[in-house]
Design a protein around this motif. Structure first.
Motif, PDB file in Angstrom:
ATOM      1  N   LEU A  21       0.824  -1.206   0.000  1.00  0.00           N
ATOM      2  CA  LEU A  21       0.000   0.000   0.000  1.00  0.00           C
ATOM      3  C   LEU A  21       0.861   1.261   0.000  1.00  0.00           C
ATOM      4  O   LEU A  21       0.512   2.266  -0.635  1.00  0.00           O
ATOM      5  CB  LEU A  21      -0.941  -0.010   1.205  1.00  0.00           C
ATOM      6  CG  LEU A  21      -2.039  -1.089   1.157  1.00  0.00           C
ATOM      7  CD1 LEU A  21      -2.850  -1.080   2.442  1.00  0.00           C
ATOM      8  CD2 LEU A  21      -2.956  -0.877  -0.036  1.00  0.00           C
ATOM      9  N   ARG A  22       1.995   1.222   0.698  1.00  0.00           N
ATOM     10  CA  ARG A  22       2.898   2.372   0.678  1.00  0.00           C
ATOM     11  C   ARG A  22       3.468   2.575  -0.724  1.00  0.00           C
ATOM     12  O   ARG A  22       3.606   3.710  -1.196  1.00  0.00           O
ATOM     13  CB  ARG A  22       4.031   2.179   1.691  1.00  0.00           C
ATOM     14  CG  ARG A  22       3.598   2.365   3.146  1.00  0.00           C
ATOM     15  CD  ARG A  22       4.797   2.558   4.045  1.00  0.00           C
ATOM     16  NE  ARG A  22       5.670   1.385   4.035  1.00  0.00           N
ATOM     17  CZ  ARG A  22       5.581   0.389   4.915  1.00  0.00           C
ATOM     18  NH1 ARG A  22       4.656   0.413   5.868  1.00  0.00           N
ATOM     19  NH2 ARG A  22       6.419  -0.628   4.854  1.00  0.00           N
ATOM     20  N   ARG A  23       3.820   1.468  -1.398  1.00  0.00           N
ATOM     21  CA  ARG A  23       4.361   1.569  -2.753  1.00  0.00           C
ATOM     22  C   ARG A  23       3.304   2.130  -3.713  1.00  0.00           C
ATOM     23  O   ARG A  23       3.615   2.942  -4.588  1.00  0.00           O
ATOM     24  CB  ARG A  23       4.822   0.183  -3.212  1.00  0.00           C
ATOM     25  CG  ARG A  23       5.523   0.149  -4.562  1.00  0.00           C
ATOM     26  CD  ARG A  23       6.836   0.888  -4.475  1.00  0.00           C
ATOM     27  NE  ARG A  23       7.726   0.266  -3.531  1.00  0.00           N
ATOM     28  CZ  ARG A  23       8.776  -0.475  -3.859  1.00  0.00           C
ATOM     29  NH1 ARG A  23       9.050  -0.686  -5.129  1.00  0.00           N
ATOM     30  NH2 ARG A  23       9.565  -0.988  -2.932  1.00  0.00           N
ATOM     31  N   VAL A  24       2.068   1.704  -3.538  1.00  0.00           N
ATOM     32  CA  VAL A  24       0.986   2.215  -4.371  1.00  0.00           C
ATOM     33  C   VAL A  24       0.817   3.718  -4.160  1.00  0.00           C
ATOM     34  O   VAL A  24       0.688   4.489  -5.123  1.00  0.00           O
ATOM     35  CB  VAL A  24      -0.325   1.473  -4.058  1.00  0.00           C
ATOM     36  CG1 VAL A  24      -1.521   2.174  -4.695  1.00  0.00           C
ATOM     37  CG2 VAL A  24      -0.253   0.029  -4.545  1.00  0.00           C
ATOM     38  N   GLU A  59       1.574   9.434  -6.021  1.00  0.00           N
ATOM     39  CA  GLU A  59       2.019  10.784  -5.704  1.00  0.00           C
ATOM     40  C   GLU A  59       3.207  11.221  -6.550  1.00  0.00           C
ATOM     41  O   GLU A  59       3.190  12.285  -7.174  1.00  0.00           O
ATOM     42  CB  GLU A  59       2.376  10.877  -4.219  1.00  0.00           C
ATOM     43  CG  GLU A  59       1.186  10.674  -3.287  1.00  0.00           C
ATOM     44  CD  GLU A  59       1.601  10.596  -1.835  1.00  0.00           C
ATOM     45  OE1 GLU A  59       2.808  10.789  -1.564  1.00  0.00           O
ATOM     46  OE2 GLU A  59       0.738  10.335  -0.987  1.00  0.00           O
ATOM     47  N   ASP A  60       4.244  10.387  -6.598  1.00  0.00           N
ATOM     48  CA  ASP A  60       5.481  10.778  -7.266  1.00  0.00           C
ATOM     49  C   ASP A  60       5.396  10.649  -8.785  1.00  0.00           C
ATOM     50  O   ASP A  60       5.878  11.515  -9.515  1.00  0.00           O
ATOM     51  CB  ASP A  60       6.659   9.940  -6.753  1.00  0.00           C
ATOM     52  CG  ASP A  60       6.889  10.126  -5.256  1.00  0.00           C
ATOM     53  OD1 ASP A  60       6.371  11.123  -4.715  1.00  0.00           O
ATOM     54  OD2 ASP A  60       7.575   9.281  -4.662  1.00  0.00           O
ATOM     55  N   GLN A  61       4.824   9.552  -9.253  1.00  0.00           N
ATOM     56  CA  GLN A  61       4.800   9.283 -10.689  1.00  0.00           C
ATOM     57  C   GLN A  61       3.486   9.678 -11.341  1.00  0.00           C
ATOM     58  O   GLN A  61       3.345   9.588 -12.554  1.00  0.00           O
ATOM     59  CB  GLN A  61       5.050   7.779 -10.929  1.00  0.00           C
ATOM     60  CG  GLN A  61       6.305   7.246 -10.296  1.00  0.00           C
ATOM     61  CD  GLN A  61       7.557   7.867 -10.870  1.00  0.00           C
ATOM     62  OE1 GLN A  61       7.552   8.321 -12.017  1.00  0.00           O
ATOM     63  NE2 GLN A  61       8.636   7.895 -10.096  1.00  0.00           N
ATOM     64  N   GLN A  62       2.518  10.073 -10.519  1.00  0.00           N
ATOM     65  CA  GLN A  62       1.198  10.431 -11.024  1.00  0.00           C
ATOM     66  C   GLN A  62       0.613   9.314 -11.885  1.00  0.00           C
ATOM     67  O   GLN A  62       0.038   9.554 -12.949  1.00  0.00           O
ATOM     68  CB  GLN A  62       1.263  11.742 -11.810  1.00  0.00           C
ATOM     69  CG  GLN A  62       1.673  12.936 -10.951  1.00  0.00           C
ATOM     70  CD  GLN A  62       1.657  14.246 -11.710  1.00  0.00           C
ATOM     71  OE1 GLN A  62       1.629  14.266 -12.934  1.00  0.00           O
ATOM     72  NE2 GLN A  62       1.665  15.346 -10.978  1.00  0.00           N
TER      73      GLN A  62
END
Length: 313
Positions: free
Chosen positions: A77-80, A85-88
């Motif tokens: 879930l953190r990776r998702v 956020e970062d890669q949109q």
């Protein structure tokens, strides 16, 4: 290097239908990767697109379950969240579930062991896995309960959710073949055209094919031709939409005759033209059109003397 415009994490309880979901998405044009360690996700996204992928960004489906190396629901879930956020990236989670009793019955019917209860009853593994995947289930944008779904119904649901216009557009192939060289292995429906009169017995027509006008006219002059082709057309107009609803990605209709050059070729071309008029987009393939005809044999019609001769074609 372009990234997929859409990423779908496909997870759920063992036996609930996750593999069926991934295969259906792949048929719909998604790139499907199963049991990828989550630590390799960034490397996958930065890799070149697979050979044969469409020019536009191809959506990506990633299968994850309790057997995935390094599985941890919270870290997933953190990776998702970081990808969003970062890669949109458009990242969604699909969770496939089913009632415990239904899952236990499926494991019993297939005589498979639950991956989390190799030496224990399947019910123990189901309970452990449900607890392990709980966070992913709660976070999922798509939740499908397959307790009362057949495999076909699940496939239809996936097509409806993720297929868009592709969901009703299977690959349709109309082919011809020679019975002397065997039935085509990939045919869903085989139609025998050997009841029609054979241009082979006319020496002026023999070198031609079913795509030539004079050969076509000779075949069409058979009294059985019109009713037979009309009946075949009506049968296919009835069956093709049903094949599509059943989720077939490929539909192959094969027309056969003795040599694979005259009657089957003409019938395939004619039916393909009629289906195009009806809104379908068939591809035509003549398997044996270019082959030598020495291997085919057929009984020559009675010439009035009472003699029936078998000759090579």
């Amino acid at each position: 290097m372009s990234r997929p415009t859409r990423i779908l994490l496909v997870t759920g309880l063992s036996g609930a239908g996750r593999t069926t979901v991934l295969k259906t998405l792949e048929d719909l044009g998604w790139e499907a990767v199963d049991n990828l360690p989550i630590s390799l996700l960034d490397r996958l996204l930065s890799s070149p697109t697979p050979q044969g992928a469409p020019d536009e960004d191809q959506p990506l489906a990633i299968g994850i379950d309790s057997r995935t190396r390094g599985f941890d629901a919270q870290s997933i879930l953190r990776r998702v969240a970081r990808l969003r956020e970062d890669q949109q990236q458009q990242v969604e989670i699909l969770f496939v579930d089913a009632a415990d009793a239904v899952l236990a019955q499926r494991f019993s019917a297939t005589r498979r062991r639950h991956p989390l209860a190799i030496d224990r009853p399947a019910e123990d593994g189901i309970a452990s896995e449900r607890e392990l995947l709980g966070r992913l289930r709660d976070a999922a944008e798509h939740l499908i309960d397959t307790s009362d779904l057949t495999t076909n119904a699940l496939q239809q649901d996936i097509r409806r959710r993720f297929g868009g216009e592709q969901a009703v557009d299977p690959t349709l192939v109309i082919s011809s073949f020679s019975y002397a060289r065997g039935l085509p292995r990939d045919a869903d429906l085989v139609l025998d055209m050997r009841f029609l009169r054979n241009p082979h017995w006319d020496e002026t027509l023999r070198p031609g094919t079913g795509m030539d006008a004079d050969v076509s006219a000779y075949i069409a002059a058979d009294p059985a031709y019109g009713p037979a082709l009309d009946g075949i057309e009506q049968l296919l107009l009835l069956l093709l939409p049903r094949y599509e609803r059943e989720g077939k990605s490929y539909i192959t209709i094969a027309f056969g005759c003795t040599g694979g050059r005259h009657r089957s070729v003409h019938a395939a071309e004619t039916i393909a033209k009629r289906l195009r008029t009806a809104g379908f987009s068939p591809t035509i393939a003549h398997r044996d059109l270019a082959q030598e005809q020495s291997g085919a044999r057929e009984r020559k019609p009675d010439d009035g003397t009472g003699a029936i001769v078998t000759v090579g074609k």
